[in-house]
Design a protein around this motif. Structure first.
Motif, mmCIF file in Angstrom:
data_model
loop_
_atom_site.group_PDB
_atom_site.id
_atom_site.type_symbol
_atom_site.label_atom_id
_atom_site.label_comp_id
_atom_site.label_asym_id
_atom_site.label_seq_id
_atom_site.Cartn_x
_atom_site.Cartn_y
_atom_site.Cartn_z
ATOM 1 N N UNK A 70 98.656 -78.122 41.723
ATOM 2 C CA UNK A 70 99.256 -77.575 42.941
ATOM 3 C C UNK A 70 99.987 -78.726 43.626
ATOM 4 N N UNK A 71 101.273 -78.529 43.855
ATOM 5 C CA UNK A 71 102.085 -79.594 44.461
ATOM 6 C C UNK A 71 102.913 -78.985 45.585
ATOM 7 N N UNK A 72 102.945 -79.650 46.708
ATOM 8 C CA UNK A 72 103.723 -79.153 47.836
ATOM 9 C C UNK A 72 104.387 -80.279 48.592
ATOM 10 N N UNK A 73 105.617 -80.033 49.018
ATOM 11 C CA UNK A 73 106.321 -81.005 49.865
ATOM 12 C C UNK A 73 106.272 -80.487 51.295
ATOM 13 N N UNK A 74 105.825 -81.349 52.207
ATOM 14 C CA UNK A 74 105.578 -80.960 53.592
ATOM 15 C C UNK A 74 106.452 -81.797 54.517
ATOM 16 N N UNK A 75 107.138 -81.129 55.420
ATOM 17 C CA UNK A 75 107.961 -81.809 56.423
ATOM 18 C C UNK A 75 107.265 -81.761 57.770
ATOM 19 N N UNK A 76 107.342 -82.857 58.505
ATOM 20 C CA UNK A 76 106.600 -82.976 59.763
ATOM 21 C C UNK A 76 107.053 -81.947 60.792
ATOM 22 N N UNK A 78 110.928 -79.527 62.215
ATOM 23 C CA UNK A 78 112.341 -79.219 61.997
ATOM 24 C C UNK A 78 113.214 -80.395 62.411
ATOM 25 N N UNK A 79 112.858 -81.039 63.518
ATOM 26 C CA UNK A 79 113.650 -82.165 64.018
ATOM 27 C C UNK A 79 113.099 -83.515 63.568
ATOM 28 N N UNK A 80 112.178 -83.498 62.598
ATOM 29 C CA UNK A 80 111.597 -84.726 62.059
ATOM 30 C C UNK A 80 111.681 -84.648 60.543
ATOM 31 N N UNK A 81 112.632 -85.362 59.920
ATOM 32 C CA UNK A 81 112.873 -85.211 58.486
ATOM 33 C C UNK A 81 111.815 -85.857 57.581
ATOM 34 N N UNK A 82 110.863 -86.555 58.129
ATOM 35 C CA UNK A 82 109.847 -87.200 57.290
ATOM 36 C C UNK A 82 109.111 -86.168 56.437
ATOM 37 N N UNK A 83 108.903 -86.490 55.170
ATOM 38 C CA UNK A 83 108.236 -85.569 54.264
ATOM 39 C C UNK A 83 107.124 -86.275 53.497
ATOM 40 N N UNK A 84 106.144 -85.482 53.111
ATOM 41 C CA UNK A 84 105.044 -85.951 52.280
ATOM 42 C C UNK A 84 104.966 -85.068 51.046
ATOM 43 N N UNK A 85 104.660 -85.673 49.906
ATOM 44 C CA UNK A 85 104.436 -84.915 48.677
ATOM 45 C C UNK A 85 102.942 -84.908 48.390
ATOM 46 N N UNK A 86 102.344 -83.726 48.455
ATOM 47 C CA UNK A 86 100.909 -83.553 48.237
ATOM 48 C C UNK A 86 100.686 -82.961 46.850
ATOM 49 N N UNK A 87 99.698 -83.472 46.131
ATOM 50 C CA UNK A 87 99.404 -82.933 44.803
ATOM 51 C C UNK A 87 97.908 -82.948 44.550
ATOM 52 N N UNK A 88 97.433 -81.846 43.995
ATOM 53 C CA UNK A 88 96.027 -81.741 43.596
ATOM 54 C C UNK A 88 95.967 -81.253 42.156
ATOM 55 N N UNK A 89 95.155 -81.940 41.368
ATOM 56 C CA UNK A 89 94.874 -81.529 39.997
ATOM 57 C C UNK A 89 93.458 -80.975 39.959
ATOM 58 N N UNK A 90 93.345 -79.689 39.660
ATOM 59 C CA UNK A 90 92.051 -79.006 39.610
ATOM 60 C C UNK A 90 91.607 -78.971 38.155
ATOM 61 N N UNK A 91 90.502 -79.622 37.864
ATOM 62 C CA UNK A 91 90.084 -79.812 36.482
ATOM 63 C C UNK A 91 88.894 -78.946 36.112
ATOM 64 N N UNK A 92 88.903 -78.501 34.874
ATOM 65 C CA UNK A 92 87.817 -77.699 34.343
ATOM 66 C C UNK A 92 86.674 -78.609 33.899
ATOM 67 N N UNK A 93 85.546 -78.526 34.601
ATOM 68 C CA UNK A 93 84.360 -79.258 34.174
ATOM 69 C C UNK A 93 84.324 -80.721 34.530
ATOM 70 N N UNK A 94 85.275 -81.206 35.303
ATOM 71 C CA UNK A 94 85.220 -82.597 35.762
ATOM 72 C C UNK A 94 85.876 -82.711 37.124
ATOM 73 N N UNK A 95 85.818 -83.909 37.706
ATOM 74 C CA UNK A 95 86.267 -84.100 39.080
ATOM 75 C C UNK A 95 87.761 -83.826 39.232
#
Length: 387
Positions: A70-76, A78-95
């Protein structure tokens, strides 16, 4: 705060999907079972590391796959162009693994706070009609969105609670020097549980105190009713229906001492039953309409109005903290009558980003008809009218 792009790989029903999002209202429409809820559930998971649909992560991974991304780009703003790229890897049977701006994080919960959401769903009816655990989860999830470090405190509390409960079970029915030595060990666990429990309770009470007026006002705005909606708190150390504003003044130190003393008073009973009887894991959020408890007395419509008011109260608390959360409404309008639909729409229309799922576009009030995506056959495409 809003999501500008959502990317999924092997999440739920999607082998792969990319969706470009914008601020304002976005509506995902399509027949039931096509994957609308999977999209907003992914946004929720990025923000909370949890799902309103399932308690475990395994169902989130597409059948036959070993992991989901799951990956998402988030902007702070409308008038603040700063963005963060968030990513989560969900694994079967491990962390699971997480990264921020492609930099690996030590643990997934370090991602908490980068995105905040308030989600409305049909499951919200359990906040009024369900068990205390449903209401505890509601308030604890909101607390964690306000103060992400509380995810660690809650995890530590749960760990100590498990270990203390195991010791209580081992003491049940035992006598003699071995039992006395084990009880001395119990003193140590009492101190740990009281300290962590006091932090959990203090942040719960502070948050409830901050939102109580907002919940009452939101209920009055949504429900065609004259009843007042009120919040109070039930605790083994405070009482059955304690005023949250007054209780929030106690602070962690006082709560810790009260927990420690109460554990001492209930020790015999805890050993006999082999279970921890004192602490925030036993508490409840009490909801009242006028002079009566909402659970068991509220009508279906009143219960829905109270559940919506709790979510709107959550949004108000986050906004007061300086955060514009993403609002997610997952198949909610189909559950509401026309009056409540229109009143809810009027309350949320000005939010920075609203993501809505609906099987029937006509269920969504005209005020919320923004960009529309059609979800069908594993594909997500912009409606031709919006293209």
């Amino acid at each position: 705060m809003f999501v500008t792009h959502l990317s999924l790989a092997d999440f739920r029903s999607y082998p792969h999907v990319e969706a470009a999002l914008e601020p304002g209202v976005t509506v995902f429409t399509g027949r039931n079972g096509q994957g609308k809820t999977n999209l907003v559930e992914a946004v929720e998971y990025l923000a909370t590391l949890g799902s309103h649909r399932v308690a475990a992560d395994a169902p989130l991974i597409r059948f036959g796959s070993e992991r989901a991304i799951v990956r998402g780009r988030v902007q702070a703003a409308v008038d603040d162009p700063r963005q963060l790229l968030l990513e989560i890897e969900i694994n079967q049977g491990k962390a699971n693994k997480a990264s921020l701006n492609r930099g690996p994080l030590k643990r997934p919960r370090d991602l908490l706070g980068a995105l905040r959401v308030v989600l409305f769903s049909p499951e919200d009816l359990a906040l009024v009609k369900g068990d205390p655990s449903d209401r505890r989860r509601f308030i604890d999830d909101l607390v964690t969105q306000r103060w992400p470090r509380m995810a660690g405190v809650r995890a530590d509390y749960d760990r100590v609670l498990r270990q203390r409960s195991m010791l209580l079970k081992s003491l049940s029915g035992r006598r003699g020097p071995v039992a006395s030595e084990a009880e001395s060990t119990l003193d140590v666990w009492d101190e740990s549980l009281a300290g962590l429990g006091a932090e959990v309770m203090a942040t719960r009470l502070t948050t409830l105190a901050d939102m109580t007026d907002g919940v009452s006002e939101a209920y009055a705005a949504i429900a065609p009713s004259n009843n007042d909606a009120r919040l109070s708190y039930r605790s083994s150390i405070l009482g059955d229906a304690v005023d949250v504003v007054a209780a929030a003044e106690l602070g962690p130190a006082e709560l810790r001492e009260r927990l420690r003393v109460r554990m001492g008073e209930r020790r015999r009973a805890e050993i006999q039953r082999g279970v921890s009887l004192v602490g925030p894991h036993r508490d409840d959020l009490v909801l009242t309409l006028g002079p009566l408890p909402a659970k068991g007395y509220a009508s279906h419509g009143e219960s829905w109005s109270f559940a919506l008011a709790l979510r709107l109260g959550s949004e108000g608390v986050l906004r007061a903290d300086g955060v514009e959360p993403v609002l997610i409404l997952d198949d909610v309008f189909a559950e509401l009558d026309e009056v409540r639909r229109d009143r809810l729409a009027a309350r949320i229309a000005g939010a920075e980003q609203v993501l809505i799922t609906a099987a029937v576009a006509g269920d969504v009030p005209e005020e919320l008809h923004g960009r529309r995506f059609i979800v069908e056959g594993g594909e997500v495409r912009l409606d031709d009218a919006d293209a």
